[in-house]
Design a protein around this motif. Sequence first.
Motif, mmCIF file in Angstrom:
data_model
loop_
_atom_site.group_PDB
_atom_site.id
_atom_site.type_symbol
_atom_site.label_atom_id
_atom_site.label_comp_id
_atom_site.label_asym_id
_atom_site.label_seq_id
_atom_site.Cartn_x
_atom_site.Cartn_y
_atom_site.Cartn_z
ATOM 1 N N GLY A 102 31.980 -9.173 13.121
ATOM 2 C CA GLY A 102 31.322 -10.111 12.209
ATOM 3 C C GLY A 102 29.959 -9.601 11.778
ATOM 4 O O GLY A 102 29.591 -9.714 10.611
ATOM 5 N N MET A 103 29.211 -9.022 12.714
ATOM 6 C CA MET A 103 27.901 -8.478 12.389
ATOM 7 C C MET A 103 28.033 -7.287 11.457
ATOM 8 O O MET A 103 27.234 -7.108 10.529
ATOM 9 C CB MET A 103 27.180 -8.063 13.677
ATOM 10 N N ALA A 104 29.040 -6.447 11.679
ATOM 11 C CA ALA A 104 29.243 -5.269 10.832
ATOM 12 C C ALA A 104 29.487 -5.682 9.381
ATOM 13 O O ALA A 104 28.904 -5.127 8.449
ATOM 14 C CB ALA A 104 30.411 -4.444 11.357
ATOM 15 N N LEU A 105 30.356 -6.673 9.189
ATOM 16 C CA LEU A 105 30.640 -7.124 7.818
ATOM 17 C C LEU A 105 29.453 -7.861 7.222
ATOM 18 O O LEU A 105 29.201 -7.783 6.016
ATOM 19 C CB LEU A 105 31.883 -8.022 7.808
ATOM 20 N N LEU A 106 28.716 -8.572 8.061
ATOM 21 C CA LEU A 106 27.527 -9.269 7.578
ATOM 22 C C LEU A 106 26.519 -8.266 7.015
ATOM 23 O O LEU A 106 25.946 -8.468 5.934
ATOM 24 C CB LEU A 106 26.894 -10.058 8.721
ATOM 25 N N LEU A 107 26.337 -7.157 7.731
ATOM 26 C CA LEU A 107 25.418 -6.123 7.266
ATOM 27 C C LEU A 107 25.935 -5.460 5.987
ATOM 28 O O LEU A 107 25.177 -5.245 5.035
ATOM 29 C CB LEU A 107 25.213 -5.073 8.360
ATOM 30 N N GLU A 108 27.224 -5.153 5.955
ATOM 31 C CA GLU A 108 27.790 -4.507 4.759
ATOM 32 C C GLU A 108 27.624 -5.388 3.528
ATOM 33 O O GLU A 108 27.334 -4.900 2.433
ATOM 34 C CB GLU A 108 29.269 -4.194 4.977
ATOM 35 N N GLY A 156 21.676 0.011 18.230
ATOM 36 C CA GLY A 156 20.847 0.419 17.098
ATOM 37 C C GLY A 156 21.585 1.267 16.086
ATOM 38 O O GLY A 156 21.451 1.067 14.867
ATOM 39 N N LEU A 157 22.389 2.237 16.566
ATOM 40 C CA LEU A 157 23.140 3.094 15.647
ATOM 41 C C LEU A 157 24.167 2.278 14.866
ATOM 42 O O LEU A 157 24.373 2.500 13.668
ATOM 43 C CB LEU A 157 23.830 4.220 16.426
ATOM 44 N N GLY A 158 24.793 1.318 15.543
ATOM 45 C CA GLY A 158 25.759 0.458 14.861
ATOM 46 C C GLY A 158 25.102 -0.369 13.766
ATOM 47 O O GLY A 158 25.658 -0.537 12.674
ATOM 48 N N MET A 159 23.897 -0.874 14.053
ATOM 49 C CA MET A 159 23.157 -1.644 13.051
ATOM 50 C C MET A 159 22.787 -0.767 11.854
ATOM 51 O O MET A 159 22.935 -1.167 10.697
ATOM 52 C CB MET A 159 21.893 -2.225 13.671
ATOM 53 N N LEU A 160 22.315 0.460 12.128
ATOM 54 C CA LEU A 160 21.953 1.374 11.046
ATOM 55 C C LEU A 160 23.177 1.735 10.211
ATOM 56 O O LEU A 160 23.092 1.846 8.979
ATOM 57 C CB LEU A 160 21.317 2.643 11.621
ATOM 58 N N ALA A 161 24.322 1.914 10.874
ATOM 59 C CA ALA A 161 25.557 2.224 10.146
ATOM 60 C C ALA A 161 25.954 1.068 9.240
ATOM 61 O O ALA A 161 26.398 1.275 8.099
ATOM 62 C CB ALA A 161 26.683 2.538 11.134
ATOM 63 N N GLY A 162 25.793 -0.172 9.722
ATOM 64 C CA GLY A 162 26.099 -1.332 8.896
ATOM 65 C C GLY A 162 25.192 -1.422 7.684
ATOM 66 O O GLY A 162 25.642 -1.744 6.571
ATOM 67 N N LEU A 163 23.896 -1.123 7.873
ATOM 68 C CA LEU A 163 22.956 -1.131 6.752
ATOM 69 C C LEU A 163 23.274 -0.006 5.764
ATOM 70 O O LEU A 163 23.142 -0.173 4.547
ATOM 71 C CB LEU A 163 21.527 -0.999 7.269
ATOM 72 N N ALA A 164 23.696 1.148 6.290
ATOM 73 C CA ALA A 164 24.091 2.248 5.409
ATOM 74 C C ALA A 164 25.318 1.873 4.593
ATOM 75 O O ALA A 164 25.429 2.213 3.410
ATOM 76 C CB ALA A 164 24.374 3.504 6.239
ATOM 77 N N ALA A 165 26.253 1.150 5.220
ATOM 78 C CA ALA A 165 27.431 0.683 4.493
ATOM 79 C C ALA A 165 27.028 -0.250 3.360
ATOM 80 O O ALA A 165 27.603 -0.214 2.262
ATOM 81 C CB ALA A 165 28.392 -0.027 5.449
ATOM 82 N N ALA A 166 26.006 -1.093 3.601
ATOM 83 C CA ALA A 166 25.510 -1.990 2.551
ATOM 84 C C ALA A 166 24.934 -1.196 1.388
ATOM 85 O O ALA A 166 25.176 -1.508 0.217
ATOM 86 C CB ALA A 166 24.450 -2.938 3.124
#
Length: 317
Positions: A102-108, A156-166
Amino acid sequence: MARTQSRPSLGYALVVGGACFFVLNAGVSRVVLRAGIDPALLTTFRTTGSALLFVLFAVVADRSALRLPRGRELALLLLLGVVGIASVQWTYNIAIDRIPVGMALLLEYLAPVLVVLWARFVQRQHVRRTMWLAVALTLVGLALVAQIASGLAFDGLGMLAGLAAAACLATYFLVGEQGVSEADPIRVVVWAFVFAAIAMNVARPIWTSPDLDGSANLLGALDAYEVPLWLAIGWVVVLGTLTPFFMELSALQHLPATVVTMVATLEPVGAAALGWAWFGESLDALQVVGGLLVVAGIVLAQASRAVPPPAVPEVAG
């Protein structure tokens, strides 16, 4: 695409159905990743398999879509494929492997907020004053979800990856606005996926994959079950990409692109529910409030644009 004999109720059913398939794909993709397929290789499988099937569809339905793009169209489709599809999926796969789905898609799905900021400060377009409220809602919401006040709650890396996806998904929308949305949607997606597949096979060739004869544990609430690994990868390609794409493409015959894009923002909410039901992921009350603030900000950002989003279905989730 022309919306002849428009049936809005069917359009809503199609876009919601497409969103559900994209949400389920997050769970199946995690199953594949935990079975030993790395994020880059999974992206190669998805883009290559999808490209082959899209080309096959074009051969049967509309061979004119296979005409080689040239000039400006070629440059835009290359950018759309390499950044808007391959890079989105690669970074998204990294995110769902490391943080709650859910967090991954939220960031994307912060992409619409990035698009409206780009339109305002780079393209100097007029945007409604609600843009600032949208930005404020998403920033406050993300701070609550990530628990910034007490240190990051997630990898942290997962969060950065989600922001990069966005950022990559925002590029997808912006490229669509620069003329790609005026082309035949089938042609756009065929060539974008072909270029994405070429890029990913350079980065992580499909022939370097391990043996796919093994099994994949379904994890979480389905931990007692296993499926063949090749079947899970096949789901990602056919039911996680092609099926929702055609559902959203069909929805565009019955609903405006603005409405289709708005309804698609249900995906982060659905992914959070999937993460809870399937993988036992949960958020505390403050994080749930934060997530709702982010979704509200995303929807408000969509409504703040003077220029509507492109009439090209979202294929990156």
